[in-house]
Motif scaffolding. Structure first.
Motif, short mmCIF file in Angstrom:
data_model
loop_
_atom_site.label_atom_id
_atom_site.label_comp_id
_atom_site.label_asym_id
_atom_site.label_seq_id
_atom_site.Cartn_x
_atom_site.Cartn_y
_atom_site.Cartn_z
N ASN A 2 3.64 5.11 3.48
CA ASN A 2 4.59 6.05 2.53
C ASN A 2 5.63 5.10 2.17
O ASN A 2 6.84 5.56 2.06
CB ASN A 2 4.87 7.24 3.23
N GLU A 3 5.56 3.90 1.90
CA GLU A 3 6.58 3.12 1.45
C GLU A 3 7.25 3.57 0.11
O GLU A 3 6.57 4.30 -0.73
CB GLU A 3 6.30 1.63 1.06
N GLN A 4 8.57 3.61 -0.27
CA GLN A 4 9.30 4.39 -1.22
C GLN A 4 10.27 3.63 -1.77
O GLN A 4 10.94 4.18 -2.55
CB GLN A 4 9.22 5.78 -0.90
N ALA A 5 11.06 2.67 -1.10
CA ALA A 5 12.32 2.07 -1.44
C ALA A 5 12.25 1.53 -2.79
O ALA A 5 13.41 1.64 -3.27
CB ALA A 5 12.41 0.90 -0.44
N HIS A 6 11.22 1.23 -3.34
CA HIS A 6 11.02 0.78 -4.88
C HIS A 6 11.43 1.93 -5.82
O HIS A 6 11.58 1.39 -6.73
CB HIS A 6 9.74 0.12 -5.00
N LEU A 7 11.18 3.10 -5.48
CA LEU A 7 11.52 4.13 -6.27
C LEU A 7 12.91 4.62 -6.58
O LEU A 7 13.41 5.34 -7.68
CB LEU A 7 10.75 5.24 -5.70
N MET A 57 -8.71 -12.08 6.17
CA MET A 57 -8.20 -10.65 6.27
C MET A 57 -7.99 -10.15 4.82
O MET A 57 -7.59 -10.87 3.85
CB MET A 57 -6.80 -10.82 6.82
N GLY A 58 -8.68 -9.10 4.61
CA GLY A 58 -8.41 -8.21 3.25
C GLY A 58 -7.46 -7.18 3.49
O GLY A 58 -7.17 -6.53 4.69
N VAL A 59 -6.88 -6.72 2.33
CA VAL A 59 -5.91 -5.93 2.23
C VAL A 59 -6.33 -4.62 1.28
O VAL A 59 -6.78 -4.99 0.32
CB VAL A 59 -4.52 -6.44 1.78
N VAL A 60 -6.07 -3.55 1.77
CA VAL A 60 -6.21 -2.34 0.80
C VAL A 60 -4.81 -1.59 0.76
O VAL A 60 -3.95 -1.14 1.82
CB VAL A 60 -7.11 -1.49 1.44
N TYR A 61 -4.29 -1.25 -0.52
CA TYR A 61 -3.16 -0.66 -0.70
C TYR A 61 -3.40 0.81 -1.24
O TYR A 61 -4.69 0.91 -1.92
CB TYR A 61 -2.26 -1.12 -1.91
N LEU A 62 -3.11 1.88 -0.71
CA LEU A 62 -3.29 3.14 -0.92
C LEU A 62 -2.16 3.67 -1.74
O LEU A 62 -0.89 4.11 -0.84
CB LEU A 62 -3.69 4.08 0.39
N VAL A 63 -2.25 3.99 -2.94
CA VAL A 63 -0.95 4.25 -3.76
C VAL A 63 -1.32 6.00 -4.33
O VAL A 63 -2.20 6.22 -4.88
CB VAL A 63 -1.03 3.37 -5.19
N SER A 103 0.83 3.32 0.91
CA SER A 103 0.55 2.87 2.37
C SER A 103 -0.18 1.41 2.26
O SER A 103 -1.05 1.03 1.26
CB SER A 103 0.09 3.88 3.14
N CYS A 104 -0.36 0.79 3.20
CA CYS A 104 -0.76 -0.69 3.37
C CYS A 104 -2.12 -0.57 4.65
O CYS A 104 -1.37 -0.34 5.77
CB CYS A 104 -0.04 -1.83 3.46
N VAL A 105 -3.25 -1.08 4.36
CA VAL A 105 -4.13 -1.31 5.49
C VAL A 105 -4.55 -2.67 5.18
O VAL A 105 -4.96 -3.25 4.24
CB VAL A 105 -5.33 -0.21 5.52
N VAL A 106 -4.88 -3.34 6.52
CA VAL A 106 -5.48 -4.81 6.41
C VAL A 106 -6.87 -4.51 7.36
O VAL A 106 -7.00 -3.80 8.16
CB VAL A 106 -4.33 -5.77 7.14
#
Length: 216
Positions: free
Chosen positions: A203-208, A1-7, A188-191
């Motif tokens: 739209n993960e944002q808790a780290h901000l 499985m590969g992972v793509v992060y869209l930042v 966002s994250c796509v596998v």
């Protein structure tokens, strides 16, 4: 499985002569997203940006903050839509009395007309062509994310939204919602697996932290 992060890139300099540079807060956001991904032990095998300076600057700052030693690859498919073209077409079609005063509101007002597909001849790039361009970029990123590998794409809100609606099988109204709510420095994250691509986070944002969250 590969992972793509869209930042999404950090906040740009809206009031500067050149919009396409990060604000001071944008630079902070870029560092925060890099540190967050490193905290999660994400180790990219490839990092991709579009041609825009704000995307590339975010990528470089994030890589430094994360301690990654990965070269940047450029794929213009991840460039944002041309908001100036959209606004110019909207202004020409609308009566002067109907034009919002705020530049941000002008863009917001112009998006539904562009996305409707009814006035494609008015635009240098139609919404359909924009979506197809981004989807092609996503396919290339996913192809590069082989089994156990991770690709990080530093791009813009509209491009991330176009990728998400294509994967989720929803329409242009949902694209507008994703575009409007993508935080600067969020991701966002796509596998990618045997059954295709799956969206696992949006739209993960808790780290901000609250004081560093912006949407424009």
């Amino acid at each position: 499985m590969g992972v793509v992060y869209l930042v999404r890139h950090g906040q740009a300099s809206a009031d500067a002569d050149d919009y396409d540079v990060l604000s001071e807060l944008g630079r902070v956001q870029a560092g925060l997203v890099g540190r967050e991904l490193a905290r999660r032990e994400v180790m990219p095998t490839r990092v991709v940006t579009g041609s825009l300076r704000r995307q590339q600057e975010t990528a470089r700052l994030a890589l430094t903050a994360a301690g990654w030693e990965v070269s940047l690859s450029r794929d213009d498919a991840w460039d944002e839509f041309d908001h100036l073209d959209l606004v110019a077409a909207y202004d020409k079609a609308a009566g002067l009395a109907d034009l919002p005063q705020s530049p941000a509101r002008r863009i917001e007002a112009a998006l539904p007309r562009w996305g409707s597909g009814k006035y494609d001849a008015d635009y240098l790039e139609t919404y359909s062509d924009f979506s197809a361009r981004v989807h092609a970029g996503l396919e290339r990123a996913a192809e590069a994310a082989g089994s156990g590998e991770t690709v990080i794409v530093f791009t813009s809100a509209g491009a991330i939204a176009a990728a998400l609606v294509a994967l989720l099988g929803v329409g242009e109204p949902q694209w507008q919602a994703f575009n409007r709510t993508a935080p600067n420095g969020g991701f966002s994250c796509v596998v990618r697996g045997r059954r295709g691509h799956t969206v696992v986070s949006i739209n993960e944002q808790a780290h901000l932290l609250p004081g560093n969250v912006t949407y424009r």
